[in-house]
Design a protein around this motif. Structure first.
Motif, mmCIF file in Angstrom:
data_model
loop_
_atom_site.group_PDB
_atom_site.id
_atom_site.type_symbol
_atom_site.label_atom_id
_atom_site.label_comp_id
_atom_site.label_asym_id
_atom_site.label_seq_id
_atom_site.Cartn_x
_atom_site.Cartn_y
_atom_site.Cartn_z
ATOM 1 N N GLN A 35 0.827 -1.211 0.000
ATOM 2 C CA GLN A 35 0.000 0.000 0.000
ATOM 3 C C GLN A 35 0.859 1.258 0.000
ATOM 4 N N LYS A 36 1.913 1.255 0.832
ATOM 5 C CA LYS A 36 2.806 2.411 0.876
ATOM 6 C C LYS A 36 3.537 2.569 -0.456
ATOM 7 N N ALA A 37 3.918 1.459 -1.072
ATOM 8 C CA ALA A 37 4.609 1.523 -2.362
ATOM 9 C C ALA A 37 3.691 2.101 -3.438
ATOM 10 N N PHE A 38 2.456 1.629 -3.493
ATOM 11 C CA PHE A 38 1.508 2.176 -4.468
ATOM 12 C C PHE A 38 1.247 3.656 -4.197
ATOM 13 N N ASP A 39 1.098 4.034 -2.932
ATOM 14 C CA ASP A 39 0.862 5.442 -2.596
ATOM 15 C C ASP A 39 2.040 6.308 -3.037
ATOM 16 N N ARG A 40 3.244 5.840 -2.773
ATOM 17 C CA ARG A 40 4.434 6.597 -3.179
ATOM 18 C C ARG A 40 4.481 6.748 -4.698
ATOM 19 N N TRP A 41 4.117 5.677 -5.402
ATOM 20 C CA TRP A 41 4.126 5.740 -6.868
ATOM 21 C C TRP A 41 3.130 6.792 -7.364
ATOM 22 N N VAL A 42 1.931 6.785 -6.825
ATOM 23 C CA VAL A 42 0.904 7.741 -7.249
ATOM 24 C C VAL A 42 1.375 9.172 -6.990
ATOM 25 N N ASP A 43 2.075 9.376 -5.883
ATOM 26 C CA ASP A 43 2.540 10.723 -5.532
ATOM 27 C C ASP A 43 3.686 11.215 -6.405
#
Length: 119
Positions: A35-43
């Motif tokens: 989840q943190k990896a996907f969030d970082r990618w989106v940001d």
């Protein structure tokens, strides 16, 4: 998250196959790290991520947590583990990330023969 990057002309079978590649590449990570990896990618990114992109970011999130735990315990920081792989192990890692060896070779700037020699 992946729905943010899908092109409208992708057919259903291609989408399902893509989801399967992500499941295979990310199944070894805890849900919070993904989840943190996907969030970082989106940001930070504007293109559709590959399974390897998200796997790398999830690994970074786990390393950050390990270092924080060690710092709170007063222990030495965790260093990344670097091991020499056999050619078969290297191929398996590349395939787990959803890539073919020739695709991986293009990413790192090696042709097929050079890549096999280095694997």
């Amino acid at each position: 998250m992946l729905a943010l990057y899908w092109e409208p002309d992708l057919d259903e079978a291609t989408r399902i196959n893509s989801y399967g590649e992500f499941v295979r590449a990310l199944s070894r990570f805890p849900e919070w790290a993904m989840q943190k990896a996907f969030d970082r990618w989106v940001d930070t990114q504007s293109r559709r991520p590959s399974p390897a992109d998200i796997a790398h970011l999830a690994s970074v999130e786990i390393l950050v947590l390990r270092r924080e735990i060690d710092a709170r315990r007063g222990g030495p920081p965790v260093a990344p583990v670097r091991r020499r792989m056999t050619p078969d192990q290297a191929r398996a890692v590349v395939q787990d990330c959803g890539l073919r060896m020739n695709e991986f070779g293009k990413i790192i700037g090696l042709g097929g023969d050079d890549l096999e020699e280095r694997a």
